[in-house]
Motif scaffolding. Structure first.
Motif, PDB file in Angstrom:
ATOM      1  N   VAL A 296      37.165  37.417 -53.527  1.00  4.99           N
ATOM      2  CA  VAL A 296      36.451  37.106 -52.285  1.00  4.99           C
ATOM      3  C   VAL A 296      35.147  36.422 -52.649  1.00  4.99           C
ATOM      4  N   LEU A 297      34.938  35.211 -52.119  1.00  6.22           N
ATOM      5  CA  LEU A 297      33.773  34.410 -52.479  1.00  6.22           C
ATOM      6  C   LEU A 297      32.649  34.511 -51.459  1.00  6.22           C
ATOM      7  N   GLY A 298      32.979  34.677 -50.186  1.00  9.41           N
ATOM      8  CA  GLY A 298      31.965  34.706 -49.130  1.00  9.41           C
ATOM      9  C   GLY A 298      32.622  34.447 -47.793  1.00  9.41           C
ATOM     10  N   LYS A 299      31.824  34.071 -46.810  1.00  8.87           N
ATOM     11  CA  LYS A 299      32.314  33.875 -45.451  1.00  8.87           C
ATOM     12  C   LYS A 299      32.477  32.392 -45.126  1.00  8.87           C
ATOM     13  N   ALA A 300      33.513  32.098 -44.324  1.00 10.28           N
ATOM     14  CA  ALA A 300      33.712  30.769 -43.757  1.00 10.28           C
ATOM     15  C   ALA A 300      34.134  30.957 -42.309  1.00 10.28           C
ATOM     16  N   GLN A 301      34.228  29.852 -41.558  1.00  9.64           N
ATOM     17  CA  GLN A 301      34.861  29.953 -40.250  1.00  9.64           C
ATOM     18  C   GLN A 301      36.286  30.420 -40.480  1.00  9.64           C
ATOM     19  N   SER A 302      36.730  31.426 -39.767  1.00  9.19           N
ATOM     20  CA  SER A 302      38.028  32.025 -40.074  1.00  9.19           C
ATOM     21  C   SER A 302      39.178  31.062 -39.853  1.00  9.19           C
ATOM     22  N   ILE A 303      39.035  30.122 -38.905  1.00  8.24           N
ATOM     23  CA  ILE A 303      40.068  29.113 -38.679  1.00  8.24           C
ATOM     24  C   ILE A 303      39.498  27.767 -39.115  1.00  8.24           C
ATOM     25  N   THR A 304      39.810  27.374 -40.323  1.00  3.52           N
ATOM     26  CA  THR A 304      39.315  26.116 -40.864  1.00  3.52           C
ATOM     27  C   THR A 304      40.340  25.511 -41.805  1.00  3.52           C
ATOM     28  N   GLN A 305      40.470  24.203 -41.749  1.00  2.00           N
ATOM     29  CA  GLN A 305      41.225  23.535 -42.789  1.00  2.00           C
ATOM     30  C   GLN A 305      40.358  23.458 -44.043  1.00  2.00           C
ATOM     31  N   VAL A 306      41.007  23.282 -45.170  1.00  2.00           N
ATOM     32  CA  VAL A 306      40.331  23.240 -46.469  1.00  2.00           C
ATOM     33  C   VAL A 306      40.787  21.974 -47.185  1.00  2.00           C
ATOM     34  N   LYS A 307      39.861  21.286 -47.851  1.00  2.00           N
ATOM     35  CA  LYS A 307      40.223  19.994 -48.451  1.00  2.00           C
ATOM     36  C   LYS A 307      39.439  19.730 -49.731  1.00  2.00           C
ATOM     37  N   LEU A 308      40.137  19.181 -50.711  1.00  2.00           N
ATOM     38  CA  LEU A 308      39.532  18.738 -51.969  1.00  2.00           C
ATOM     39  C   LEU A 308      38.969  17.338 -51.780  1.00  2.00           C
ATOM     40  N   GLY A 309      37.675  17.178 -52.066  1.00  2.00           N
ATOM     41  CA  GLY A 309      37.016  15.896 -51.868  1.00  2.00           C
ATOM     42  C   GLY A 309      37.110  14.989 -53.075  1.00  2.00           C
ATOM     43  N   VAL A 310      36.736  13.719 -52.874  1.00  2.00           N
ATOM     44  CA  VAL A 310      36.796  12.734 -53.960  1.00  2.00           C
ATOM     45  C   VAL A 310      35.831  13.070 -55.087  1.00  2.00           C
ATOM     46  N   ASN A 311      34.817  13.909 -54.800  1.00  2.00           N
ATOM     47  CA  ASN A 311      33.854  14.306 -55.817  1.00  2.00           C
ATOM     48  C   ASN A 311      34.286  15.552 -56.580  1.00  2.00           C
ATOM     49  N   GLY A 312      35.507  16.033 -56.328  1.00  2.00           N
ATOM     50  CA  GLY A 312      36.022  17.187 -57.059  1.00  2.00           C
ATOM     51  C   GLY A 312      35.578  18.524 -56.503  1.00  2.00           C
ATOM     52  N   LYS A 313      34.923  18.517 -55.339  1.00  2.00           N
ATOM     53  CA  LYS A 313      34.523  19.756 -54.686  1.00  2.00           C
ATOM     54  C   LYS A 313      35.469  20.075 -53.535  1.00  2.00           C
ATOM     55  N   VAL A 314      35.608  21.362 -53.225  1.00  2.00           N
ATOM     56  CA  VAL A 314      36.467  21.804 -52.127  1.00  2.00           C
ATOM     57  C   VAL A 314      35.602  22.104 -50.911  1.00  2.00           C
ATOM     58  N   TYR A 315      35.970  21.538 -49.756  1.00  2.00           N
ATOM     59  CA  TYR A 315      35.174  21.676 -48.539  1.00  2.00           C
ATOM     60  C   TYR A 315      35.913  22.484 -47.476  1.00  2.00           C
ATOM     61  N   PHE A 316      35.120  23.135 -46.620  1.00  2.00           N
ATOM     62  CA  PHE A 316      35.643  23.929 -45.523  1.00  2.00           C
ATOM     63  C   PHE A 316      34.588  23.982 -44.426  1.00  2.00           C
ATOM     64  N   ILE A 317      34.966  24.469 -43.243  1.00  2.00           N
ATOM     65  CA  ILE A 317      34.024  24.574 -42.128  1.00  2.00           C
ATOM     66  C   ILE A 317      33.381  25.954 -42.151  1.00  2.00           C
ATOM     67  N   SER A 318      32.059  25.977 -42.063  1.00  2.00           N
ATOM     68  CA  SER A 318      31.293  27.217 -42.176  1.00  2.00           C
ATOM     69  C   SER A 318      31.245  27.964 -40.844  1.00  2.00           C
ATOM     70  N   GLU A 319      30.762  29.197 -40.947  1.00  3.53           N
ATOM     71  CA  GLU A 319      30.459  29.948 -39.738  1.00  3.53           C
ATOM     72  C   GLU A 319      29.336  29.243 -38.973  1.00  3.53           C
ATOM     73  N   ILE A 320      29.386  29.300 -37.649  1.00  4.69           N
ATOM     74  CA  ILE A 320      28.317  28.731 -36.835  1.00  4.69           C
ATOM     75  C   ILE A 320      27.153  29.721 -36.779  1.00  4.69           C
ATOM     76  N   GLY A 321      25.954  29.223 -36.928  1.00  5.67           N
ATOM     77  CA  GLY A 321      24.778  30.087 -36.868  1.00  5.67           C
ATOM     78  C   GLY A 321      23.554  29.364 -37.378  1.00  5.67           C
ATOM     79  N   SER A 322      22.363  29.869 -37.069  1.00  6.88           N
ATOM     80  CA  SER A 322      21.122  29.243 -37.509  1.00  6.88           C
ATOM     81  C   SER A 322      21.029  29.291 -39.022  1.00  6.88           C
ATOM     82  N   PHE A 323      20.420  28.249 -39.594  1.00  9.32           N
ATOM     83  CA  PHE A 323      20.347  28.142 -41.043  1.00  9.32           C
ATOM     84  C   PHE A 323      19.207  27.205 -41.412  1.00  9.32           C
ATOM     85  N   MET A 324      18.249  27.700 -42.195  1.00 10.23           N
ATOM     86  CA  MET A 324      17.130  26.908 -42.692  1.00 10.23           C
ATOM     87  C   MET A 324      16.409  26.174 -41.563  1.00 10.23           C
ATOM     88  N   GLY A 325      16.228  26.853 -40.432  1.00  7.40           N
ATOM     89  CA  GLY A 325      15.478  26.290 -39.329  1.00  7.40           C
ATOM     90  C   GLY A 325      16.266  25.422 -38.378  1.00  7.40           C
TER      91      GLY A 325
END
Length: 606
Positions: A296-325
């Motif tokens: 278990v790595l952490g939290k994400a939006q529970s319904i999200t697609q997941v995709k490997l990007g051209v930069n070699g990183k894996v992306y997903f949609i985060s939980e909605i909420g305030s963050f860094m202002g």
């Protein structure tokens, strides 16, 4: 008893990097277009949010040119050019009057291997539709070819929501789709001469209770593995092998029998899988295929697609909420910065500060990330002559006294030649040794080697004296599992259990051979209820394909691997093992009316 080590696939040119075959890092994938007018541009040192014309939908696809500049994009129903205007003939391209907005992977773009200006646009909405875009038309902005003879529905079978492209080995691309209500995959081939509308159909995977529902399918970068997920059905995270020479999907395995997931992706090296588990409060999971460890790595939006990007990183949609202002009504993308790294070292980032999308009624992030563009042959690349010369190496561990059996080659190719000069797809063996078969595929010659070793490793049997599971034999190594997951530091001949469930033990012996056994600790204290088991007969054993069960009542059969993982579930009195790897399995016989386990028997698949 003969014990079989699973088949390993090795390239003769072991120094060839996976990157040679990877598609995620092509410039054609440098611009992403998502729903709710969102997008992402990877042409700089860091990805930058951008806007698009796509509104609410679950599926999108976009393609860039060889320099990374956007060419066009689609939601499977409409097509926009690089200036975000509807392409000529690009509105309601399937003439259905309705969109495919609720299909997880309902849009896919495949460059034509025979024409650099042409692209196939596939749409999945119960049936499979196809259109062709010609970028040499409309002053280089593209036009949908209305005279394309195959335009429209090319498959009337009931299909599901999972569709990906996988690179073939003969300047071709496979479009792979999973059926909706039966364990089948359809592989359509895109070649330099056009689209083959007769698919290769593979039977693989567990039978769903109703349907496979929503959820992604993903292919590993080298094209040898496929993983699928589902939002509804149990045992939904499944791993398969893919043969890029034939388009066949085979050897299914349930990785996480408790997970429900909408999105899934491989790491660049193909050894790890990432998904958000809806049944576990949206926890984002790394599943390591080497050590079979779930982290278990952490939290994400529970319904999200997941995709490997051209930069070699894996992306997903985060939980909605305030963050860094930034206000709480803002959507973020999160990412895995080092997805090849095991466990927490992969650097899970729940929200990337620069990748935010303000939410309103029409903007933000919804569910989807775009489908991947796969090319038959990247521009300017030269494939090595021996890249398709593959060795399949299988180890058989046979107990003494040796019992003769048949070796089987992969059956769909031509010109078979065994080491003894025979030319069929199988040959008998009567003693230990190394055997081989050569045959031709469309991608070149292939060699299978079979190493048959005699071994005196004791037959593994487990016993349970509450609360201790143990084995009577002595072995070189031990590793205990629960529910298919490694139990840390459980490397001895016994294990003290504290909860019910499936436990399994893998032991190592000489000559590289091993054995596995599983035991269910639950409401019964032995692996089968003697009274019920006496009325049930499971045969044949060993088996090559169909197992039959004679019982005095309606039953359901569950196939379980040596680590206690559920592979498939079938109603009735027979179960096919033909598409599964050789090895040890357990047939669990369940009373259909009550769900009670009547018998569990170990079977050997040859």
């Amino acid at each position: 008893m003969r014990k079989i080590i699973p088949k390993l696939i090795l390239l003769l040119l072991v120094s060839l990097p996976v990157m040679l075959y990877a598609q995620y890092n092509l410039p054609q994938n440098k611009v992403w277009v998502m729903s709710k007018h969102a997008g992402l541009d990877f042409n700089g040192t860091q990805p930058v949010p951008m806007s698009s014309q796509i509104t609410e939908t679950e599926c999108t696809a976009a393609v860039s040119d060889s320099f990374g500049s956007l060419r066009f994009y689609t939601d499977g129903s409409n097509i926009w050019n690089r200036f975000h205007n509807i392409m000529p003939n690009g509105l309601n391209i399937n003439n259905t009057g309705i969109g495919n907005y609720t299909t997880t992977q309902g849009a896919l773009i495949v460059p034509d291997p025979g024409n650099v200006n042409r692209y196939y646009v596939f749409t999945l909405k119960r049936y499979l539709y196809v259109n062709v875009v010609d970028m040499s038309l409309n002053n280089g902005l593209g036009d949908v070819v209305t005279t394309y003879p195959l335009k429209g529905i090319i498959c009337h079978d009931t299909l599901g929501e999972k569709m990906v492209a996988i690179r073939g080995c003969n300047n071709n691309v496979w479009v792979v789709i999973r059926a909706d209500r039966k364990p089948e995959f359809y592989s359509f081939q895109v070649k330099t001469t056009g689209l083959d509308t007769i698919p290769v159909i593979s039977t693989a995977g567990y039978l769903p209770s109703i349907a496979y529902y929503q959820g992604q399918m993903a292919a590993s970068s080298d094209g040898t593995k496929i993983v699928t997920c589902s939002t509804n059905d149990p045992s939904s995270l499944e791993l398969f092998k893919f043969d890029h020479t034939s388009g066949i999907i085979y050897q299914s395995e349930v990785l996480d029998s408790n997970a429900r997931s909408y999105g899934v992706a491989f790491s660049p090296d193909g050894n790890k899988i990432y998904y958000a588990d809806m049944s576990d409060s949206g926890n984002f999971i790394q599943y390591d295929l080497i050590d079979r460890v779930r982290t278990v790595l952490g939290k994400a939006q529970s319904i999200t697609q997941v995709k490997l990007g051209v930069n070699g990183k894996v992306y997903f949609i985060s939980e909605i909420g305030s963050f860094m202002g930034v206000p709480s009504d803002t959507s973020y993308l999160g990412c895995i910065n080092k997805p090849n790294v095991f466990g927490l070292g992969c650097q899970f980032e729940s929200r990337v500060p620069s990748l935010f999308f303000p939410n309103s009624g029409t903007t933000g992030l919804q569910l989807n990330l775009p489908n991947e563009v796969v090319m038959a042959k990247p521009a300017g690349s030269v494939e090595p002559a021996l890249a398709n010369r593959i060795i399949l190496d299988t180890l058989f561990c046979a107990a003494e006294p040796f019992a003769a059996f048949n070796l089987h080659a992969y059956p769909v190719f031509t010109n078979y030649m065994w080491d003894n000069g025979t030319t069929g797809t199988s040959r008998p063996v009567t003693h230990g040794g190394t055997y081989w078969v050569r045959y031709n595929t469309i991608c070149g010659p292939r060699t299978d080697t079979f190493k048959v070793r005699t071994n005196n490793i004791p037959n593994l049997q487990l016993q349970y004296n509450a609360p201790v599971l143990s084995t009577l034999g002595t072995y070189n190594s031990y590793q205990w599992y629960k529910g298919g997951q490694i139990i840390a530091a459980a490397t001895g001949p016994s294990l003290t259990v504290s909860s019910t469930g499936w436990y399994s033990l893998k032991v190592g012996g000489g000559n590289g051979c091993s054995d596995s056994a599983a035991y269910y600790v639950g409401s019964v204290t032995s692996i089968e209820d003697t009274k019920n088991a006496a009325r049930i007969d499971i045969f044949p054993n060993p088996v090559q394909d169909l197992v039959k069960v004679q019982a005095d009542r309606p039953i359901t059969l569950r196939l379980i691997d040596a680590k206690g993982r559920i592979i498939t579930i079938e109603k009735g009195n027979s179960l096919s093992l033909g598409s599964y790897a050789s090895g040890l399995y357990f047939i669990q016989v369940i009373e259909a009316k009550s769900g009670r386990i009547l018998k569990v028997q170990q079977v050997t698949k040859r």
